[in-house]
Design an enzyme around this catalytic site. Structure first.
Site, mmCIF file in Angstrom:
data_model
loop_
_atom_site.group_PDB
_atom_site.id
_atom_site.type_symbol
_atom_site.label_atom_id
_atom_site.label_comp_id
_atom_site.label_asym_id
_atom_site.label_seq_id
_atom_site.Cartn_x
_atom_site.Cartn_y
_atom_site.Cartn_z
ATOM 1 N N CYS A 157 -24.574 -77.359 106.049
ATOM 2 C CA CYS A 157 -24.484 -77.126 104.593
ATOM 3 C C CYS A 157 -23.684 -75.873 104.247
ATOM 4 O O CYS A 157 -23.373 -75.643 103.078
ATOM 5 C CB CYS A 157 -25.881 -77.040 103.996
ATOM 6 S SG CYS A 157 -26.857 -78.513 104.293
ATOM 7 N N HIS A 215 -25.647 -73.179 97.277
ATOM 8 C CA HIS A 215 -25.889 -74.496 97.874
ATOM 9 C C HIS A 215 -27.128 -75.106 97.212
ATOM 10 O O HIS A 215 -28.154 -74.438 97.057
ATOM 11 C CB HIS A 215 -26.096 -74.338 99.385
ATOM 12 C CG HIS A 215 -26.587 -75.584 100.039
ATOM 13 N ND1 HIS A 215 -26.021 -76.817 99.805
ATOM 14 C CD2 HIS A 215 -27.615 -75.797 100.915
ATOM 15 C CE1 HIS A 215 -26.672 -77.726 100.509
ATOM 16 N NE2 HIS A 215 -27.639 -77.137 101.182
ATOM 17 N N ASN A 267 -29.502 -82.870 97.615
ATOM 18 C CA ASN A 267 -28.789 -81.957 98.517
ATOM 19 C C ASN A 267 -27.661 -82.751 99.185
ATOM 20 O O ASN A 267 -27.912 -83.623 100.013
ATOM 21 C CB ASN A 267 -29.785 -81.430 99.552
ATOM 22 C CG ASN A 267 -29.145 -80.518 100.585
ATOM 23 O OD1 ASN A 267 -27.922 -80.456 100.696
ATOM 24 N ND2 ASN A 267 -29.967 -79.834 101.352
HETATM 25 O O1 UT7 Z 1 -29.547 -77.945 103.110
HETATM 26 C C1 UT7 Z 1 -30.127 -77.460 104.286
HETATM 27 C C2 UT7 Z 1 -31.136 -76.462 103.986
HETATM 28 N N1 UT7 Z 1 -32.377 -77.107 103.641
HETATM 29 C C3 UT7 Z 1 -33.255 -76.481 102.875
HETATM 30 O O2 UT7 Z 1 -32.984 -75.417 102.383
HETATM 31 C C4 UT7 Z 1 -34.604 -77.107 102.675
HETATM 32 C C5 UT7 Z 1 -35.616 -76.019 102.493
HETATM 33 N N2 UT7 Z 1 -36.982 -76.534 102.429
HETATM 34 C C6 UT7 Z 1 -37.482 -77.134 101.324
HETATM 35 O O3 UT7 Z 1 -36.785 -77.340 100.354
HETATM 36 C C7 UT7 Z 1 -38.959 -77.454 101.311
HETATM 37 O O4 UT7 Z 1 -39.574 -76.868 102.433
HETATM 38 C C8 UT7 Z 1 -39.275 -78.981 101.272
HETATM 39 C C9 UT7 Z 1 -38.931 -79.528 99.909
HETATM 40 C C10 UT7 Z 1 -38.498 -79.701 102.344
HETATM 41 C C11 UT7 Z 1 -40.758 -79.213 101.506
HETATM 42 O O5 UT7 Z 1 -41.515 -78.525 100.527
HETATM 43 P P1 UT7 Z 1 -42.751 -77.600 100.967
HETATM 44 O O6 UT7 Z 1 -43.331 -77.077 99.727
HETATM 45 O O7 UT7 Z 1 -42.220 -76.607 101.967
HETATM 46 O O8 UT7 Z 1 -43.740 -78.655 101.613
HETATM 47 P P2 UT7 Z 1 -44.331 -78.690 103.100
HETATM 48 O O9 UT7 Z 1 -43.290 -79.134 104.064
HETATM 49 O O10 UT7 Z 1 -45.040 -77.412 103.363
HETATM 50 O O11 UT7 Z 1 -45.402 -79.849 102.953
HETATM 51 C C12 UT7 Z 1 -46.573 -79.686 102.131
HETATM 52 C C13 UT7 Z 1 -47.356 -80.971 102.149
HETATM 53 C C14 UT7 Z 1 -47.624 -81.500 103.544
HETATM 54 O O12 UT7 Z 1 -48.910 -82.110 103.528
HETATM 55 P P3 UT7 Z 1 -50.167 -81.328 104.127
HETATM 56 O O13 UT7 Z 1 -49.834 -81.067 105.567
HETATM 57 O O14 UT7 Z 1 -50.295 -80.071 103.313
HETATM 58 O O15 UT7 Z 1 -51.275 -82.293 103.926
HETATM 59 C C15 UT7 Z 1 -46.605 -82.581 103.725
HETATM 60 O O16 UT7 Z 1 -47.010 -83.592 104.622
HETATM 61 O O17 UT7 Z 1 -46.617 -81.993 101.479
HETATM 62 C C16 UT7 Z 1 -46.510 -83.131 102.329
HETATM 63 N N3 UT7 Z 1 -45.252 -83.793 102.048
HETATM 64 C C17 UT7 Z 1 -45.120 -84.690 101.070
HETATM 65 N N4 UT7 Z 1 -45.988 -85.191 100.175
HETATM 66 C C18 UT7 Z 1 -45.533 -86.093 99.292
HETATM 67 C C19 UT7 Z 1 -44.024 -83.610 102.650
HETATM 68 N N5 UT7 Z 1 -43.111 -84.389 102.072
HETATM 69 C C20 UT7 Z 1 -43.758 -85.074 101.090
HETATM 70 C C21 UT7 Z 1 -43.342 -86.014 100.146
HETATM 71 N N6 UT7 Z 1 -44.255 -86.487 99.264
HETATM 72 N N7 UT7 Z 1 -42.067 -86.443 100.061
#
Ligand code: UT7
Length: 318
Positions: A113, A241, A271
């Site tokens: 990215c 980005h 993204n």
């Molecule tokens: O372009 C390259 C660079 N990429 C980035 O900069 C991405 C950076 N990261 C992010 O934008 C975020 O970390 C995400 C959007 C990918 C994820 O958000 P988060 O607030 O960090 O969520 P998490 O990964 O900590 O997940 C929290 C919970 C988990 O459940 P538990 O373990 O708390 O029960 C996940 O399993 O949300 C769950 N989860 C979802 N729930 C519903 C993960 N994806 C989903 C989903 N729908 N799509």
């Protein structure tokens, strides 16, 4: 002294819109979760379109807006990790579709990215020695090809698209002062290549990448401003980005950047990886928000873990 200015931009998106509702029918997610955590409501994905088709259309618009003909281009770089083929490169294919001269340097560059920032810096360095002083930088990714559509933690994030920029190099112009780097991280964001035996899908540890982004973006901004002897107030528009609306909003808040001075299109683009910054620039130009002489501060970050920042001036009527 000797550097590039931005002369014109273009973009191309596939026609198919994939909404959060569409994804909620495929994986265990909701529109509410995706919107709240990422700011994304919909993204575009390729159905009939090819990577090459997106690059060509974006490049043609950029050349037209720049008032530059293919015959005036000296270097063509495509930042991508999802080209139609490994050989020929997307840039070589673009040379053919656009009819760029035979002595044009054409190659692809992969910095995930951050690719567009890496490509801009490379372009500035190469144009100094190129036969013609206009350069074509394209960022294009078709991540729908490498996304695991059963993995809710990644499939909701990405969209396809291409953005292009035509730049001009002159000895009297200041450098864009790019800051670039890489942590050599092979785990947090991973997508196997054609020689790998791993599952052919992109995987990511989102939270850790999020934390990295919140450190990398301000670091890049501070270094770029320092190099140019400017403050955030001197910048006309900030283009980050588009990975997560929360990252952009947190950075804007930290630097007290007013809403009209930064750009966010993640709500309807998702993204788009290496394409996100040039697509944003193209939309800004179309909206009349890149007037001649204005300065745009660009920051990218992503897999690798890589990062890049630069300040580019719009030089349309020079
Ligand atoms: O372009 C390259 C660079 N990429 C980035 O900069 C991405 C950076 N990261 C992010 O934008 C975020 O970390 C995400 C959007 C990918 C994820 O958000 P988060 O607030 O960090 O969520 P998490 O990964 O900590 O997940 C929290 C919970 C988990 O459940 P538990 O373990 O708390 O029960 C996940 O399993 O949300 C769950 N989860 C979802 N729930 C519903 C993960 N994806 C989903 C989903 N729908 N799509």
């Amino acid at each position: 002294m000797n550097g590039i200015k931005l002369r014109g931009t273009g973009s191309c998106l596939p026609s198919r819109i994939l909404t959060n509702g569409d994804l909620a029918r495929r994986v265990d997610t909701t529109d509410e979760w995706i919107t709240t955590r990422t700011g994304i409501r919909e993204r575009r994905v390729c159905t009939g379109e090819t990577h090459s088709g997106l690059c060509t259309a974006a490049a043609r618009t950029a050349l037209k807006r720049a008032g530059v003909t293919p015959g005036e281009v000296g270097v063509c770089i495509v930042a991508t990790m999802t080209a139609d083929a490994v050989i020929p490169s997307a840039a070589c294919t673009l040379q053919k579709t656009l009819g760029l001269p035979a002595d044009t340097l054409c190659f692809d560059l992969n910095a995930a990215c951050s690719g567009f920032l890496y490509a801009l810096h490379t372009m500035e360095c190469l144009l100094a020695a190129a036969p013609r002083k206009f350069g074509l930088v394209v960022g294009c990714d078709v991540l729908s090809r490498v996304v695991d559509w059963s993995d809710r933690s990644t499939c909701i994030l990405f969209g396809d698209g291409a953005g292009a920029a035509v730049v001009e190099w002159r000895a009297a112009w200041p450098s864009i002062g790019a800051v670039l780097g890489c942590h050599g991280n092979t785990e947090l964001l991973y997508c196997p290549g054609p020689g790998s035996r791993d599952d052919p899908y992109l995987s990511m540890e989102g939270q850790k990448v999020f934390k990295f982004a919140l450190e990398a973006v301000p670091w890049c901004m501070d270094r770029v401003l320092e190099r140019h002897g400017l403050t955030a107030e001197d910048v006309d528009v900030f283009v980050f980005h588009q990975a997560n609306a929360r990252i952009i909003d947190l950075v804007a808040k930290k630097y007290r950047i007013p809403a009209e001075k930064y750009y966010k299109n993640i709500e309807c683009r998702g993204n788009t990886s290496a394409a996100s910054i040039p697509i944003a620039l193209s939309e800004l130009e179309a909206a009349g928000r890149l007037p001649d002489g204005s300065r745009a501060l660009l920051v990218g970050f992503g897999g690798g873990l890589t990062w890049g920042g630069a300040l580019i001036e719009i030089g349309r009527n020079v």
